[in-house]
Write a protein that holds these residues in place. Structure first.
Motif, PDB file in Angstrom:
ATOM      1  N   THR A  79      13.183  16.389 103.029  1.00 37.92           N
ATOM      2  CA  THR A  79      14.290  17.304 104.312  1.00 37.92           C
ATOM      3  C   THR A  79      15.435  17.791 103.659  1.00 37.92           C
ATOM      4  O   THR A  79      15.816  17.724 102.251  1.00 37.92           O
ATOM      5  N   GLY A  80      16.297  18.177 104.167  1.00 37.08           N
ATOM      6  CA  GLY A  80      17.974  19.160 103.713  1.00 37.08           C
ATOM      7  C   GLY A  80      18.731  20.000 105.107  1.00 37.08           C
ATOM      8  O   GLY A  80      18.401  19.266 106.493  1.00 37.08           O
ATOM      9  N   GLU A  81      19.495  20.571 104.176  1.00 36.19           N
ATOM     10  CA  GLU A  81      20.106  21.561 104.495  1.00 36.19           C
ATOM     11  C   GLU A  81      19.968  23.294 104.346  1.00 36.19           C
ATOM     12  O   GLU A  81      20.260  23.027 103.654  1.00 36.19           O
ATOM     13  N   LEU A  82      19.978  24.404 106.054  1.00 30.52           N
ATOM     14  CA  LEU A  82      20.321  25.247 105.479  1.00 30.52           C
ATOM     15  C   LEU A  82      21.507  25.774 106.051  1.00 30.52           C
ATOM     16  O   LEU A  82      21.749  25.448 106.658  1.00 30.52           O
ATOM     17  N   VAL A  83      22.250  26.103 105.245  1.00 27.63           N
ATOM     18  CA  VAL A  83      23.615  26.799 105.064  1.00 27.63           C
ATOM     19  C   VAL A  83      23.940  28.122 104.602  1.00 27.63           C
ATOM     20  O   VAL A  83      23.115  28.718 104.245  1.00 27.63           O
ATOM     21  N   VAL A  84      24.052  29.028 105.960  1.00 26.54           N
ATOM     22  CA  VAL A  84      24.335  30.036 105.750  1.00 26.54           C
ATOM     23  C   VAL A  84      25.967  30.562 105.246  1.00 26.54           C
ATOM     24  O   VAL A  84      26.474  30.044 106.332  1.00 26.54           O
ATOM     25  N   THR A  85      25.910  31.344 104.449  1.00 31.17           N
ATOM     26  CA  THR A  85      26.656  31.321 103.721  1.00 31.17           C
ATOM     27  C   THR A  85      27.050  33.093 103.737  1.00 31.17           C
ATOM     28  O   THR A  85      26.405  34.225 103.445  1.00 31.17           O
ATOM     29  N   ASP A  86      28.672  33.834 102.624  1.00 33.42           N
ATOM     30  CA  ASP A  86      29.015  35.367 103.078  1.00 33.42           C
ATOM     31  C   ASP A  86      27.629  35.674 101.994  1.00 33.42           C
ATOM     32  O   ASP A  86      27.759  36.853 101.945  1.00 33.42           O
ATOM     33  N   GLY A  87      27.607  34.995 101.042  1.00 32.63           N
ATOM     34  CA  GLY A  87      27.048  35.071  99.672  1.00 32.63           C
ATOM     35  C   GLY A  87      25.264  35.262  99.818  1.00 32.63           C
ATOM     36  O   GLY A  87      24.319  35.853  98.905  1.00 32.63           O
ATOM     37  N   GLY A  88      24.224  34.692 100.640  1.00 38.36           N
ATOM     38  CA  GLY A  88      23.896  34.128 101.577  1.00 38.36           C
ATOM     39  C   GLY A  88      22.921  33.141 101.768  1.00 38.36           C
ATOM     40  O   GLY A  88      23.832  32.664 102.501  1.00 38.36           O
ATOM     41  N   VAL A  89      21.675  32.570 101.689  1.00 35.90           N
ATOM     42  CA  VAL A  89      21.214  31.490 102.307  1.00 35.90           C
ATOM     43  C   VAL A  89      21.486  30.419 101.297  1.00 35.90           C
ATOM     44  O   VAL A  89      20.955  30.366 100.555  1.00 35.90           O
ATOM     45  N   ILE A  90      21.740  29.316 101.870  1.00 36.20           N
ATOM     46  CA  ILE A  90      21.594  27.720 100.207  1.00 36.20           C
ATOM     47  C   ILE A  90      20.886  27.016 100.884  1.00 36.20           C
ATOM     48  O   ILE A  90      21.246  26.763 102.022  1.00 36.20           O
ATOM     49  N   MET A  91      19.923  26.755 100.323  1.00 34.71           N
ATOM     50  CA  MET A  91      18.373  25.341 100.878  1.00 34.71           C
ATOM     51  C   MET A  91      19.027  24.130 100.158  1.00 34.71           C
ATOM     52  O   MET A  91      18.673  24.261  98.819  1.00 34.71           O
ATOM     53  N   ASP A  92      20.027  23.256 100.832  1.00 33.54           N
ATOM     54  CA  ASP A  92      20.542  21.603 100.232  1.00 33.54           C
ATOM     55  C   ASP A  92      19.923  20.941 100.546  1.00 33.54           C
ATOM     56  O   ASP A  92      19.280  20.329 101.448  1.00 33.54           O
ATOM     57  N   LEU A  93      18.913  20.691  99.592  1.00 36.12           N
ATOM     58  CA  LEU A  93      17.197  20.013  99.342  1.00 36.12           C
ATOM     59  C   LEU A  93      17.343  18.698  98.892  1.00 36.12           C
ATOM     60  O   LEU A  93      18.476  18.156  98.222  1.00 36.12           O
ATOM     61  N   ALA A  94      17.326  17.015  99.424  1.00 35.95           N
ATOM     62  CA  ALA A  94      17.395  16.066  99.130  1.00 35.95           C
ATOM     63  C   ALA A  94      16.638  15.823  98.286  1.00 35.95           C
ATOM     64  O   ALA A  94      15.465  15.916  98.838  1.00 35.95           O
ATOM     65  N   GLY A  95      17.273  15.217  97.421  1.00 42.44           N
ATOM     66  CA  GLY A  95      15.944  14.718  95.766  1.00 42.44           C
ATOM     67  C   GLY A  95      15.794  15.707  95.034  1.00 42.44           C
ATOM     68  O   GLY A  95      14.605  15.674  94.185  1.00 42.44           O
ATOM     69  N   ARG A  96      15.407  16.918  95.311  1.00 47.35           N
ATOM     70  CA  ARG A  96      15.684  18.278  93.773  1.00 47.35           C
ATOM     71  C   ARG A  96      16.718  19.377  94.368  1.00 47.35           C
ATOM     72  O   ARG A  96      17.991  19.163  95.307  1.00 47.35           O
ATOM     73  N   GLU A  97      16.718  20.207  93.770  1.00 51.44           N
ATOM     74  CA  GLU A  97      17.732  20.546  93.359  1.00 51.44           C
ATOM     75  C   GLU A  97      17.515  22.198  94.340  1.00 51.44           C
ATOM     76  O   GLU A  97      16.556  22.509  95.009  1.00 51.44           O
ATOM     77  N   ASP A  98      19.275  22.000  94.296  1.00 44.44           N
ATOM     78  CA  ASP A  98      19.750  23.322  95.614  1.00 44.44           C
ATOM     79  C   ASP A  98      19.426  25.013  94.776  1.00 44.44           C
ATOM     80  O   ASP A  98      19.216  24.683  94.364  1.00 44.44           O
ATOM     81  N   PHE A  99      18.672  25.620  95.883  1.00 41.08           N
ATOM     82  CA  PHE A  99      18.250  27.305  95.630  1.00 41.08           C
ATOM     83  C   PHE A  99      19.386  27.622  96.923  1.00 41.08           C
ATOM     84  O   PHE A  99      19.760  28.043  98.087  1.00 41.08           O
ATOM     85  N   LEU A 100      19.898  29.442  95.511  1.00 40.80           N
ATOM     86  CA  LEU A 100      20.270  30.421  96.583  1.00 40.80           C
ATOM     87  C   LEU A 100      18.893  31.337  97.160  1.00 40.80           C
ATOM     88  O   LEU A 100      18.115  31.867  96.485  1.00 40.80           O
ATOM     89  N   ILE A 101      19.021  31.777  98.623  1.00 44.22           N
ATOM     90  CA  ILE A 101      18.539  32.855  98.431  1.00 44.22           C
ATOM     91  C   ILE A 101      19.902  33.986  99.066  1.00 44.22           C
ATOM     92  O   ILE A 101      20.148  33.640  99.836  1.00 44.22           O
ATOM     93  N   PRO A 102      20.042  35.064  98.013  1.00 47.81           N
ATOM     94  CA  PRO A 102      20.891  35.304  97.331  1.00 47.81           C
ATOM     95  C   PRO A 102      20.750  37.101  98.887  1.00 47.81           C
ATOM     96  O   PRO A 102      19.706  37.293  99.067  1.00 47.81           O
ATOM     97  N   ARG A 103      21.880  37.071  99.097  1.00 47.60           N
ATOM     98  CA  ARG A 103      22.204  38.095 100.326  1.00 47.60           C
ATOM     99  C   ARG A 103      21.377  39.424 100.111  1.00 47.60           C
ATOM    100  O   ARG A 103      20.237  39.867 100.906  1.00 47.60           O
ATOM    101  N   ARG A 104      21.088  39.836  99.303  1.00 49.21           N
ATOM    102  CA  ARG A 104      20.514  41.147  98.370  1.00 49.21           C
ATOM    103  C   ARG A 104      19.437  40.814  98.178  1.00 49.21           C
ATOM    104  O   ARG A 104      18.651  42.255  98.845  1.00 49.21           O
ATOM    105  N   ASP A 105      19.065  40.019  98.413  1.00 52.25           N
ATOM    106  CA  ASP A 105      17.011  39.971  98.140  1.00 52.25           C
ATOM    107  C   ASP A 105      16.277  39.579  99.265  1.00 52.25           C
ATOM    108  O   ASP A 105      15.756  39.845  99.616  1.00 52.25           O
ATOM    109  N   ILE A 106      17.414  39.041 100.931  1.00 48.83           N
ATOM    110  CA  ILE A 106      16.712  38.713 102.096  1.00 48.83           C
ATOM    111  C   ILE A 106      15.984  39.911 102.714  1.00 48.83           C
ATOM    112  O   ILE A 106      16.822  41.192 102.011  1.00 48.83           O
ATOM    113  N   VAL A 107      14.859  39.953 102.981  1.00 47.77           N
ATOM    114  CA  VAL A 107      14.258  41.402 103.837  1.00 47.77           C
ATOM    115  C   VAL A 107      14.208  41.476 104.200  1.00 47.77           C
ATOM    116  O   VAL A 107      14.523  41.577 105.402  1.00 47.77           O
TER     117      VAL A 107
END
Length: 164
Positions: A79-107
């Motif tokens: 479970t977690g949250e998806l957060v759209v930011t000015d720098g990309g998309v953050i996957m805020d995940l329960a029990g795991r390290e969050d990660f960022l999908i950088p804006r420049r890397d999104i296809v």
């Protein structure tokens, strides 16, 4: 005596299946050792919308919805949250390290009805295709409330268009 032998046979089969699954998972991780660690969210990026609650489905190789990326915890549903930011998309995940999908890397971003082990109604999973180092991957997220899916996809599409 017959019941004891049967119990041991069933236990041995279950143990064999567990060992085979663990062996397969470790082989997949070794085969994907070249996949880089996804970036972590950093200070200075600001949300452009409220977080979307839901479930992180998985990250798979792009175009291969059944080939899970096993390294760096990317293949584990949570479970977690998806957060759209000015720098990309953050996957805020329960029990795991969050990660960022950088804006420049999104296809691209779209919706799908299924990814590895999770199949839902048409358009129920947000699928973000992005570059993780040299590997093109798809990351899936299922919003808890269906009404959140379309606005989230639209925000990410806007972000892609602004970056071009």
């Amino acid at each position: 005596m017959d019941r004891t032998v049967g119990t041991f046979i069933v236990a041995a089969v279950i143990l064999l299946v567990i060992v085979a699954i663990a062996w397969g998972w470790s082989r997949r991780k070794r085969a994907q050792a070249q996949v880089v660690i996804p970036p972590k969210p950093h200070l200075g990026i600001k949300p452009v919308a409220d977080p979307v609650e839901g479930s992180y489905v998985s990250t798979t190789k792009a175009g291969h919805p059944l080939e899970r990326v096993a390294v760096h915890g990317l293949g584990i549903r949570t479970t977690g949250e998806l957060v759209v930011t000015d720098g990309g998309v953050i996957m805020d995940l329960a029990g795991r390290e969050d990660f960022l999908i950088p804006r420049r890397d999104i296809v691209s971003v779209d919706t799908t009805n299924g990814m590895i082990g999770k199949f839902v109604e048409r358009g129920g999973i947000i699928r973000i295709t992005w570059h993780l180092g040299d590997t093109l991957v798809d990351t899936g997220f299922r919003a808890r409330y269906a009404a959140s899916t379309t606005p989230t996809v639209d925000r990410i599409r806007d972000m892609i268009e602004e970056a071009q």
